[in-house]
Motif scaffolding. Structure first.
Motif: not given
Lengths: 335, 520
Positions: A153, A156-157, A160, B248, B252
């Motif tokens: 979370l 990555y989300y 980034g 997710l 993304r």
């Protein structure tokens, strides 16, 4: 030394055979029908019967066991009921991903665990020590599954910074299969883009999975170091005027290392079993998920295959630890 | 000051770890590539004669063609490899005229011999889905190539058009390339089942490029497809077992569609920018079954008391709206569906039925379920509802394999389960739920009722109107007397990036074929 290794190997073989017998009988006496599990609720009765017969599941269990041993002696691990493929082929395909993740995780665990453990022992009672102990308590009690999701979370989300699930980005082509380890195969193929990408994909899962090992290693390092630091010879070393760094790393750590190595060996062994939850969160195609689905569908051949592999890994891990002991502590060698 | 040096080293290491990595650029998969996140580990074999799991059937739908297909509303058969067909007056023999110029991925022509070979191959292999063929075609010799471009198929009963399509539109009867099969045959495996399990011998819009089990399946457009080149160049199915990870990745933009999220997640996604959630009822149902062999349930009043005692609204809430309510055994949107929903919670009525049956003091019963959420909660609710009419329910959670073993052996008392249609015709449901002789659900629950004669009669009724009437009668009888409480028809949902067009969930398979799907 040779006799010592031979004795250890023999013991390992006996242990593996014991595991084999127990797993076989346990997995066959629990209720449930693997054929029904695999074919699902709507398969017609005659198809189920035919399959049970074809897989020899209608024979007495001792007979099934002897047949199994016979095949095993010829190097045949049997065919998975669920994937309809030789178990050995399945293991070859799923184990490398686990080895890659476990190795990265243990590296993270050892590097971070040792550093933190030593720092904490050296500065016992300080804010750093308290912080480390507090964090390790949280680390030990935090479910790895949850940690994985939070890591995804955030890194990555949200930010980034790091790639998400999987071993490499979808649009990249996997290098030709040589060792099965993507990073190594990419290097062999000279494909540095995939290598870099695979490394980055390893970061989050290995930190998540390595966190437990890290905490364990840090705690045992701290305890072991504290014990050694109280010894007379440390006082002597300090009295001689040796620099503190030499005292800690050369005199204290080397002597504190024995229990730490045991813990590292055990952690690495258990990481190699495959980590079901981490593999699930990161869509990592490893042994853990294969083993779980084998158990859920009572896929006997696959369960046995995985069990033998894990027993082998553990025996090897133990053997390595024992040998490392003998190497580090001559007293053991001569007993 | 040694300590601060260590701290510094750690901080620098951490900083390097984090900032040393340039931010990961992702999102927006290329326009001709479609990436689907879902569960693919259910797939056992992609050989059409064997495929029976969600993923494998879905892949075969993209890689292979069948003689006919269903119209999107599942009410008619539409031509595919067969350009047209004629039916004998008794409705048993169909003669198909094949489209000319159609090629397999290998370049070989699709001809009548290939059709004969493929369907006969299903008989010879006799694998799990073969019953869809063998229930309606007696022997392999009933499938005959007539010349190069005609095939005559004789069924063992009169076949209404949708029944014909149920067999010949099902991926199990997909046409495989005989030359490719023969090339990959071995003495142990003369029909190349093993090879075809992970390879392609089809003529469909996409070519199977690779399948790494539990990891991904890669499909690529077949440029010479007879309906034209597909709009997508590549499709990747990615195994993503954890729904949150899938969510997710969708947000993304690393995947274009998430196909196995939780109901709650679909609800959260609906209305979000760049994301579209689509849903469709499925041809499957969730039900509670009562074993008539267990004394109290042999009385129809007791069975109906259970139907009147349950709080259907509460159960719908537990399922988080991922279900379409309904109480009859033929799902909504399927031909012949009876939309009656007479039962709702009425404890008084249920109690009086219990009295009538002589069970005013209640009884004990065991309810089996698998531990998959939200089934344990549904079971707990049923336990609570039935306690109000004196039935003391003990809920037992079992692994699916164990539950099935007990259910098949008729050793259960009550069970919560699910049934999915193997083909989109009411015959499939009627046989399972009402025909004792089929050894499916009516048999497992020991409910041998004369309604089975109606089921046998309905399947061969060629008059569409009359056929519909018979199925409605069957549903009414099962509703009034049967040992089932049908709760609902589950919805199938998918979440897409908004630029993906033409991808729809289907009631039967997970989605329709991807031939016309494209990205903006």
């Amino acid at each position: 030394m040779g006799a010592y290794v031979a004795r250890r190997l023999l013991l390992a073989a006996v242990a593996i055979f014991g595991v084999l017998v127990i797993t076989f009988f346990l997995s066959h006496v629990v209720p449930g029908d693997p054929v029904a599990a695999i074919l699902g609720p709507q398969a017609p009765e005659d198809v189920i019967e035919a399959l049970r017969h074809r897989w020899g599941l209608d024979r007495p269990i001792p007979e099934q066991f002897l047949l199994y041993l016979g095949r095993l002696a010829r190097g045949d691990f049997g065919q998975s009921l669920a994937t309809h493929r030789p178990v050995l082929q399945d293991l070859k395909e799923f184990f490398p991903a686990t080895v890659e993740l476990a190795t990265a995780s243990i590296l993270v665990g050892v590097a971070a665990g040792l550093t933190v453990g030593i720092l904490s022992a050296v500065s016992r009672g300080s804010w750093l020590d308290h912080l480390v102990r507090f964090v390790s308590l949280i680390g030990l009690s935090m479910p790895v599954f949850w940690l994985g999701l939070i890591a995804l979370l955030i890194f990555y989300y949200g930010l980034g910074w790091l790639p998400g699930p999987g071993q490499i980005d979808v649009y990249l082509l996997r290098p030709p299969w040589v060792t099965g380890l993507i990073t190594v195969d990419a290097l062999i193929a000279g494909d540095f883009e995939v290598f870099r990408n695979a490394l980055r994909h390893l970061v989050l899962p290995s930190i998540v999975l390595g966190s437990h090992a890290m905490v364990g290693i840090a705690r045992i390092t701290r305890a072991s170091m504290l014990e050694v630091l109280g010894q007379e010879y440390i006082k002597t070393a300090r009295a001689k005027g040796l620099p503190e760094r030499i005292v800690i790393l050369r005199h204290a750590l080397k002597n504190a290392l024995l229990p730490i190595i045991t813990v590292i060996g055990i952690y690495y062994g258990s990481l190699l079993e495959g980590a079901v939850l981490t593999e699930t969160v990161f869509a990592w195609p490893g042994l853990g998920r294969y083993a779980t689905s084998a158990i859920l569908s009572q896929d006997f051949a696959a369960i046995m295959g995985v069990t033998i592999l894990i027993a082998l890994i553990f025996s090897l891990a133990n053997l390595t630890v024992d040998l490392a002991y003998a190497f580090l502590n001559p007293k053991i060698r001569y007993e | 000051m040694k300590r601060s040096r260590y701290v510094l080293v750690i901080l620098v290491t951490l900083a390097l770890l984090v900032t040393g990595w340039v931010p990961h650029v992702n999102g927006q998969v290329a326009k001709t590539l479609l990436v689907l996140g879902r569960l693919i580990s259910d797939a056992v074999s992609l050989d059409p004669a064997q495929a029976f799991e969600f993923t494998s059937v879905w892949v075969d739908k993209q890689v292979y063609d069948t003689l006919v297909d269903f119209s999107k509303d599942f009410t008619r058969a539409v031509p595919m490899l067969a350009r047209s067909w004629t039916v004998s007056p008794d409705g048993r023999t169909y003669t198909f005229r094949l489209r000319s110029g159609v090629k397999f991925h290998s370049g070989n022509p699709v001809d009548a011999a290939a059709v004969e070979f493929s369907i006969r191959r299903v008989f010879r292999l006799k694998l799990t889905p073969s019953f869809i063929v063998t229930s309606f075609i007696e022997k392999p010799e009933d499938v005959v190539a007539v010349g190069r471009d005609q095939v005559r198929i004789t069924f063992n009963q009169p076949m209404p058009e949708t029944m014909m399509a149920s067999v010949l539109g099902n991926p199990v009867t997909a046409i495989v390339d005989p030359a490719v099969v023969q090339k990959n045959a071995t003495p142990d495996d003369p029909l190349a089942n093993k090879w075809l399990s992970s390879n392609d011998a089809g003529s469909g819009p996409f070519i199977l490029r690779s399948w790494r089990r539990n990891v991904r399946i890669d499909l690529e457009a077949f440029p010479d497809y007879w309906r034209g080149r597909p709009k997508l160049n590549r499709i990747i199915l990615l195994e993503m077992p954890e729904p949150t990870t899938q969510l997710l990745a969708l947000q993304r933009g690393d995947i274009d569609a998430a196909m196995s999220l939780l109901p709650r997640q679909y609800r959260e996604l609906a209305g979000q920018k760049d994301i579209v959630v689509k849903s469709s009822p499925t041809f499957s149902l969730r039900y509670l079954a009562m074993n008539v062999g267990y004394e109290p349930f042999s009385k129809v009043q007791v069975r109906n008391a259970v139907k009147w005692a349950i709080d259907y609204d509460a159960i719908k809430r537990i399922w988080e709206d991922a279900i379409d309510p309904g109480q009859t055994i033929v799902p909504a949107r399927m031909f012949g569906h009876l939309p009656d929903r007479p039962y709702r919670k009425n404890v008084e009525r249920a109690r009086s039925l219990m009295r009538e049956a002589g069970y005013e003091r209640g009884f004990k019963a065991e309810l089996l379920t698998v531990p998959d959420p939200p089934l344990p909660d549904v079971a707990a609710k049923i336990k609570e509802d039935l306690a109000a009419i004196g039935i003391e329910v003990e809920v037992k959670q079992l692994r699916s394999a164990d539950l099935l073993g007990i259910y098949r052996a008729q050793k259960h008392q009550m069970v919560i389960a699910r049934w999915g249609a193997d083909y989109p015709d009411p015959d499939n449901l009627a046989k399972a739920f009402a025909d004792y002789d089929m050894r499916q659900l009516a048999y497992r629950n020991q409910w041998d009722h004369p309604v089975k004669q109606l089921v046998k009669q309905a399947v061969g009724e060629l008059d569409r109107k009359k056929r519909e009437e018979v199925y409605k009668r069957i549903q009414k009888i099962v509703l009034d007397e049967g040992p089932y409480v049908v709760f609902a028809y589950p919805l199938r949902q998918i979440a897409l990036r908004a630029n993906v067009k033409g991808l729809e969930p289907s009631p039967l398979y997970e989605t329709y074929d991807l031939f016309e799907v494209w990205k903006e």
